[in-house]
Write a protein that holds these residues in place. Structure first.
Motif, PDB file in Angstrom:
ATOM      1  N   HIS A   7      -6.407   0.132   1.395  1.00  0.00           N
ATOM      2  CA  HIS A   7      -5.446  -0.290   0.382  1.00  0.00           C
ATOM      3  C   HIS A   7      -5.239  -1.806   0.436  1.00  0.00           C
ATOM      4  O   HIS A   7      -5.177  -2.482  -0.614  1.00  0.00           O
ATOM      5  CB  HIS A   7      -4.129   0.449   0.607  1.00  0.00           C
ATOM      6  CG  HIS A   7      -3.147   0.298  -0.509  1.00  0.00           C
ATOM      7  ND1 HIS A   7      -3.491   0.348  -1.842  1.00  0.00           N
ATOM      8  CD2 HIS A   7      -1.789   0.095  -0.489  1.00  0.00           C
ATOM      9  CE1 HIS A   7      -2.414   0.200  -2.602  1.00  0.00           C
ATOM     10  NE2 HIS A   7      -1.371   0.033  -1.794  1.00  0.00           N
ATOM     11  N   GLY A  26     -15.040  -4.264  -4.020  1.00  0.00           N
ATOM     12  CA  GLY A  26     -14.146  -4.189  -5.166  1.00  0.00           C
ATOM     13  C   GLY A  26     -13.937  -2.803  -5.718  1.00  0.00           C
ATOM     14  O   GLY A  26     -13.312  -2.639  -6.779  1.00  0.00           O
ATOM     15  N   GLN A  55      -7.359  -3.912   1.314  1.00  0.00           N
ATOM     16  CA  GLN A  55      -8.584  -4.537   0.832  1.00  0.00           C
ATOM     17  C   GLN A  55      -8.758  -4.410  -0.681  1.00  0.00           C
ATOM     18  O   GLN A  55      -9.737  -4.897  -1.235  1.00  0.00           O
ATOM     19  CB  GLN A  55      -9.790  -3.923   1.554  1.00  0.00           C
ATOM     20  CG  GLN A  55      -9.837  -4.183   3.042  1.00  0.00           C
ATOM     21  CD  GLN A  55     -10.003  -5.654   3.373  1.00  0.00           C
ATOM     22  OE1 GLN A  55     -10.905  -6.308   2.857  1.00  0.00           O
ATOM     23  NE2 GLN A  55      -9.133  -6.182   4.216  1.00  0.00           N
ATOM     24  N   GLY A  56      -7.842  -3.712  -1.347  1.00  0.00           N
ATOM     25  CA  GLY A  56      -7.891  -3.667  -2.804  1.00  0.00           C
ATOM     26  C   GLY A  56      -8.071  -2.303  -3.436  1.00  0.00           C
ATOM     27  O   GLY A  56      -8.015  -2.181  -4.673  1.00  0.00           O
ATOM     28  N   THR A  77      -7.110   1.022  -5.022  1.00  0.00           N
ATOM     29  CA  THR A  77      -5.869   1.442  -5.686  1.00  0.00           C
ATOM     30  C   THR A  77      -5.668   2.953  -5.680  1.00  0.00           C
ATOM     31  O   THR A  77      -4.600   3.439  -6.039  1.00  0.00           O
ATOM     32  CB  THR A  77      -5.866   0.942  -7.140  1.00  0.00           C
ATOM     33  OG1 THR A  77      -7.022   1.443  -7.817  1.00  0.00           O
ATOM     34  CG2 THR A  77      -5.869  -0.583  -7.192  1.00  0.00           C
TER      35      THR A  77
END
Length: 256
Positions: A140, A75, A142-143, A145
């Protein structure tokens, strides 16, 4: 007949110091061949695998599969793609990048360069920046930013060129450690004339000129930093042996 100027003499002296080291780097690049499938478990490729490291297989241009490893929390908002040096594979970088990922709360992917380690291909130089862009795209997807590249030695110009071309991605910084200025066959960031978000470059004395050339000639949207250390250690050894070099890299990533 024109006599050599002091500038020309200085350039010749620099070349005489760099050429033996560069020759070794390119020979090692040829010797570090592929022989491991891209989906091979990391423990079967590397002597040391940090806790939490995961195998990733990327599909690149020309239908080449790139073996990679990822460390850091899934995350994490910042993702970092690493282009390793000529004599390295992802195994060499995993311990240091795992520790960095934990300290900075970033996610780091380290692909083997095509034709090296666990990656397919014949080492097509013209595809190397695109391969690193594929790693950035994966982060990107995969999350992540905000995205950064870290390239060392042979991987330095690959990372800078990938950052110049990744105009559709949220790039925040390119970091070059002991970098070459380019690689014959299709990696020429100085000729690209495209900006990076920011460029931070650190090098030892022998590679100070190439780091300076990248820093001064590659356009930057936001001015980064340049640091030349009066030492001989190169690439990963520079980061391992000199805490101020690793701190420099971490400070660069903290700008994201």
């Amino acid at each position: 007949m024109n006599r050599p100027t002091e500038g020309h003499k200085g350039l010749r002296r620099l070349r005489s110091r760099l050429m033996p080291r560069l020759a070794v780097l390119f020979v090692l690049a040829l010797l570090t061949g592929c022989g491991i499938a891209p989906d091979t478990p990391l423990a079967d490729q590397c002597d040391t695998v940090p806790a939490g490291a995961e195998r990733v297989v990327l599909r690149a241009e020309l239908d080449v599969r790139l073996g990679a490893a990822v460390v850091g929390p899934p995350g994490a908002p910042v993702g970092v793609a690493v282009a390793h040096g000529a004599s390295h594979t992802l195994c060499d970088w995993l311990p240091a990048m795992s520790a960095l990922a934990e300290r900075l709360n970033v996610r780091v992917i380290v692909p083997d360069r095509r034709g090296v380690g666990s990656s397919d291909g014949d080492g097509e130089v013209g595809e190397l920046a695109g391969d690193l862009q594929r790693a950035l795209t994966w982060l990107h997807e995969q999350g992540a930013t905000r995205l950064a590249v870290l390239g060392s030695s042979y991987g330095g110009p690959i990372a800078v060129l990938a950052a110049q071309r990744a105009t559709a991605l949220p790039m925040c910084v390119a970091v070059a450690v002991s970098p070459l200025t380019g690689i014959e066959g299709g990696v020429a960031p100085l000729a690209e004339n495209k900006p990076v978000a920011s460029l931070w470059a650190v090098a030892e004395t022998a590679f100070g000129a190439s780091a300076t050339a990248l820093f001064e000639k590659v356009p930057q949207a936001r001015q980064g930093r340049l640091k030349i250390l009066p030492v001989d250690d190169h690439s990963l050894a520079l980061l391992r042996g000199h805490p101020d070099a690793m701190t420099f890299v971490e400070d660069a990533l903290r700008t994201c």
